[in-house]
Design a protein around this motif. Structure first.
Motif, PDB file in Angstrom:
ATOM      1  N   THR A  29       0.810  -1.229   0.000  1.00 33.28           N
ATOM      2  CA  THR A  29       0.000   0.000   0.000  1.00 33.28           C
ATOM      3  C   THR A  29       0.840   1.274   0.000  1.00 33.28           C
ATOM      4  OG1 THR A  29      -0.099   0.002   2.431  1.00 33.28           O
ATOM      5  CG2 THR A  29      -1.852  -1.187   1.247  1.00 33.28           C
ATOM      6  N   ALA A  30       2.144   1.156  -0.216  1.00 31.32           N
ATOM      7  CA  ALA A  30       3.023   2.322  -0.115  1.00 31.32           C
ATOM      8  C   ALA A  30       2.661   3.408  -1.115  1.00 31.32           C
ATOM      9  CB  ALA A  30       4.478   1.887  -0.303  1.00 31.32           C
ATOM     10  N   LEU A  31       2.448   3.036  -2.381  1.00 31.65           N
ATOM     11  CA  LEU A  31       2.182   4.046  -3.399  1.00 31.65           C
ATOM     12  C   LEU A  31       0.800   4.682  -3.248  1.00 31.65           C
ATOM     13  CD1 LEU A  31       3.959   2.717  -6.605  1.00 31.65           C
ATOM     14  CD2 LEU A  31       4.882   3.795  -4.545  1.00 31.65           C
ATOM     15  N   PRO A  32      -0.257   3.913  -2.940  1.00 37.66           N
ATOM     16  CA  PRO A  32      -1.531   4.578  -2.643  1.00 37.66           C
ATOM     17  C   PRO A  32      -1.440   5.541  -1.462  1.00 37.66           C
ATOM     18  CG  PRO A  32      -1.896   2.263  -3.104  1.00 37.66           C
ATOM     19  CD  PRO A  32      -0.420   2.450  -3.044  1.00 37.66           C
ATOM     20  N   THR A  33      -0.609   5.220  -0.476  1.00 36.04           N
ATOM     21  CA  THR A  33      -0.423   6.126   0.662  1.00 36.04           C
ATOM     22  C   THR A  33       0.192   7.442   0.203  1.00 36.04           C
ATOM     23  OG1 THR A  33      -0.181   4.283   2.218  1.00 36.04           O
ATOM     24  CG2 THR A  33       0.719   6.408   2.905  1.00 36.04           C
ATOM     25  N   LEU A  34       1.168   7.354  -0.696  1.00 30.43           N
ATOM     26  CA  LEU A  34       1.780   8.563  -1.232  1.00 30.43           C
ATOM     27  C   LEU A  34       0.769   9.385  -2.034  1.00 30.43           C
ATOM     28  CD1 LEU A  34       5.240   7.132  -2.350  1.00 30.43           C
ATOM     29  CD2 LEU A  34       4.869   8.848  -0.574  1.00 30.43           C
ATOM     30  N   ARG A  35      -0.039   8.723  -2.820  1.00 32.92           N
ATOM     31  CA  ARG A  35      -1.042   9.437  -3.617  1.00 32.92           C
ATOM     32  C   ARG A  35      -2.054  10.131  -2.708  1.00 32.92           C
ATOM     33  NH1 ARG A  35      -3.046   5.330  -8.194  1.00 32.92           N
ATOM     34  NH2 ARG A  35      -4.083   7.215  -8.941  1.00 32.92           N
TER      35      ARG A  35
END
Length: 265
Positions: free
Chosen positions: A181-187
């Motif tokens: 979920t790292a990239l959705p968290t950044l978004r």
């Protein structure tokens, strides 16, 4: 506490044993909560950044040059050895003749970096040299921090620290909370996530820049062999590639990161 040592098996030097044995060093450094700084500049930068030393291992010729940063730590053991002794203990030629063992700090949480404007995000980059170079590139080109996937190499491993020229002590970095979920968290934190990858629909870096660089940007780079995972590519807002020539399809990950950081600064 200048302590001359002539026996390479002296147990007081245990922090410095077999520095080239990566597996052994991971176990030793994790168990004792330490890392090793090599060379006058790197030791100086670690101490100036506030890292607390456990001990020093120095050839005598380095004592004058480091005297100013050693002075506040006069209660810390300073083992004075010949350069041949240093090689016998560490397992390699310590050409700079200066080592320090320092305490690690508690890990920085990913959330501390979400207020930044420019982040480099590294998936499973396992080579310590590449991690160190990536940190140095990001710092030198004015980016705000680096996020690392759980399986990426340790930025505080001696080789990574050395290649980074100590920027690992000044540039904020953290592990992502969760790979999935790292990239959705950044978004969700307002970042435009740009994956640097070779896909058929990748946008040329030049064209991406010409269209207007987003205010909050996270550039994502992948492991040395296979590049980014399909999972992370699918979660990115855009996939970008560096235009290449002469039949070369890609650059080393650290070099590619430097190009992207410069273009998107």
């Amino acid at each position: 506490m200048l302590i001359p040592v002539t026996d390479p098996s002296d147990p007081r030097l245990a922090d410095y044993v077999a520095l080239r044995d990566t597996s052994l060093r991971k176990a030793i450094e994790t168990e004792r909560g330490l890392f090793i700084a090599e060379g006058e500049k790197v030791i100086r930068r670690a101490l100036e950044a506030g890292y607390s030393p456990r001990s020093f291992l120095l050839a005598e010729r380095w004592l004058p040059g480091l005297s100013d940063v050693l002075a506040p730590h006069e209660d810390v053991p300073l083992y004075v050895v010949s350069e041949a002794m240093a090689e016998a203990v560490t397992g390699f030629h310590v050409h700079r003749g200066a080592l320090a063992s320092l305490h690690r700090r508690p890990p920085t949480p990913m959330s501390d970096l979400l207020g930044a404007r420019r982040l480099v995000v590294a998936e499973d980059i396992v080579d310590h040299t590449n991690v160190g170079a990536l940190l140095r590139n990001a710092a030198g080109l004015g980016w705000d921090g680096v996020l690392l996937a759980p399986r990426a190499a340790d930025p505080l491993y001696r080789r990574a620290v050395k290649v980074s020229m100590g920027t690992v002590f000044s540039l904020p970095w953290a592990r992502v909370d969760d790979w999935a979920t790292a990239l959705p968290t950044l978004r969700q934190a307002g970042f435009t996530v740009v994956a640097l990858a070779l896909t058929t629909d990748a946008i040329d870096l030049d064209a991406f820049v010409a269209a207007g660089v987003p205010d909050k940007l996270a550039v994502v780079v992948g492991t040395e062999g296979d590049g980014l995972s399909a999972h992370w590519i699918a979660q990115a807002d855009a996939v970008v590639s560096i235009p290449m020539q002469h039949g070369v399809d890609s650059l080393n990950v650290a070099a590619a990161t430097a190009v992207a950081c410069w273009a998107l600064r």
